[in-house]
Scaffold this active site. Structure first.
Site, PDB file in Angstrom:
ATOM      1  N   GLU A  66      -0.327   0.457  -5.760  1.00  0.00           N
ATOM      2  CA  GLU A  66      -1.570   1.863  -4.745  1.00  0.00           C
ATOM      3  C   GLU A  66      -2.894   1.305  -5.578  1.00  0.00           C
ATOM      4  O   GLU A  66      -2.675   1.180  -6.948  1.00  0.00           O
ATOM      5  CB  GLU A  66      -1.071   3.037  -4.625  1.00  0.00           C
ATOM      6  CG  GLU A  66      -1.979   4.383  -4.269  1.00  0.00           C
ATOM      7  CD  GLU A  66      -2.500   3.790  -3.351  1.00  0.00           C
ATOM      8  OE1 GLU A  66      -3.769   3.542  -3.166  1.00  0.00           O
ATOM      9  OE2 GLU A  66      -1.482   3.080  -2.192  1.00  0.00           O
ATOM     10  N   HIS A 100       0.740  -1.056   0.197  1.00  0.00           N
ATOM     11  CA  HIS A 100      -0.006   0.001   0.131  1.00  0.00           C
ATOM     12  C   HIS A 100       0.758   0.920  -0.265  1.00  0.00           C
ATOM     13  O   HIS A 100       1.307   1.768   1.107  1.00  0.00           O
ATOM     14  CB  HIS A 100      -1.131   0.128   1.027  1.00  0.00           C
ATOM     15  CG  HIS A 100      -1.627  -1.181   1.189  1.00  0.00           C
ATOM     16  ND1 HIS A 100      -1.713  -2.729   1.320  1.00  0.00           N
ATOM     17  CD2 HIS A 100      -3.249  -1.287   0.937  1.00  0.00           C
ATOM     18  CE1 HIS A 100      -2.884  -3.114   1.569  1.00  0.00           C
ATOM     19  NE2 HIS A 100      -3.770  -2.799   0.851  1.00  0.00           N
ATOM     20  N   ASP A 129       1.318  -2.390   4.923  1.00  0.00           N
ATOM     21  CA  ASP A 129       1.223  -0.849   5.363  1.00  0.00           C
ATOM     22  C   ASP A 129      -0.091  -0.492   5.271  1.00  0.00           C
ATOM     23  O   ASP A 129      -0.551   0.356   4.037  1.00  0.00           O
ATOM     24  CB  ASP A 129       2.409   0.293   5.635  1.00  0.00           C
ATOM     25  CG  ASP A 129       1.594   1.389   5.804  1.00  0.00           C
ATOM     26  OD1 ASP A 129       1.181   1.849   6.772  1.00  0.00           O
ATOM     27  OD2 ASP A 129       2.496   2.658   5.301  1.00  0.00           O
TER      28      ASP A 129
END
Length: 279
Positions: free
Chosen positions: A118, A42, A164
């Protein structure tokens, strides 16, 4: 998908802990000549402007990297990390803060590589723009949890994985542990960092129980609190470190003790450092 803006929290006490340890782990991997792969499930935007209205709302960076930069003498464990922050804000006040992709890009060697994930379109676009032309780094717009198993084991046989997620949903805690468990089964020799926020202790208790039951071995827990529980909001954060280098635990003990004093509110900082699961 819920909207999350990390720029609101960039450079806060949780970022300091997460990124200081990430830098130490990357530096450890660089001690050997063999290349390695860095994976960020992430990745976010990669770079955050602290002068933006979002960052200025609560100015969380003042209690994190801002306070750290005011310290006269820093332990050796923070030198590289703080040096990278200073180089990004050369000849000016604190205006920019790097996320994990920017920190990794600054530390990767020519033979090393990175895969960054992402899902959010705006963040993905910003990340791609930041790292455009970086042949060592591939940026992809997809769910890092789903993509991670397909990257392991890596061709290099050496990897550091940062897990994360934003933890906007309670199930993110379970999803993070599941992703770690699946990745570890595919590549038990990898280095793994799982970051988590401490808002409700019950969520962390469950995360620890899930980890102990997951089968993952050699797990170190490092947690930093800047205020006692009960203040509301994120008063602490932690890292689950799988396969920590043997030199890391004593370094972390010195680092956490320093950060608890430097970043703790009204002298109320504290830390945890313990082996959650033995080898």
């Amino acid at each position: 998908m819920l909207r999350y803006r990390h720029v609101c929290h960039a450079g806060n006490h949780a970022d300091v802990l997460k990124h200081a340890v990430l830098v130490r782990m990357l530096e450890y991997l660089k001690q050997k000549d063999k290349p390695f792969l860095f994976i960020d499930t992430h990745a976010g935007a990669g770079l955050y402007h602290l002068t933006s209205p979002w960052a200025q709302r609560n100015r969380e960076f003042d209690g994190g990297i801002g306070r750290l930069l005011e310290c006269g003498e820093l332990p050796a464990q923070l030198e590289t990390y703080v040096g990278l922050i200073k180089s990004l804000n050369r000849h000016q006040a604190l205006q920019r803060y790097p996320g994990s992709p920017a920190l990794a890009a600054a530390l990767l060697r020519p033979g090393d590589s990175a895969r960054l994930f992402e899902l959010h379109a705006e963040q993905f676009e910003a990340l791609g723009s930041l790292l455009r032309g970086e042949r060592r780094i591939k940026v992809e717009q997809q769910d890092g949890f789903r993509a991670l198993p397909g990257l392991l084991p890596p061709a290099q046989r050496r990897a550091l994985v940062l897990i994360d997620p934003p933890y906007q949903r309670t199930r993110d805690y379970t999803a993070a542990v599941t992703a770690l468990q699946v990745a570890w089964r595919r590549f038990p020799a990898g280095l793994y960092l799982l970051w988590y926020p401490v808002v409700q202790r019950t969520s962390i208790d469950r995360l620890e129980r899930d980890l102990k039951a997951s089968g993952v071995r050699d797990v170190l827990l490092a947690e930093l609190a800047v205020a006692p529980a009960g203040r509301g909001g994120m008063h602490a954060s932690g890292l689950i470190i799988v396969n920590p280098p043997w030199t890391l635990e004593p370094q972390l003990r010195r680092l956490l003790a320093f950060l608890a004093t430097a970043l703790g509110l009204q002298g109320q900082g504290s830390y945890r450092l313990e082996t959650l699961v033995a080898e």
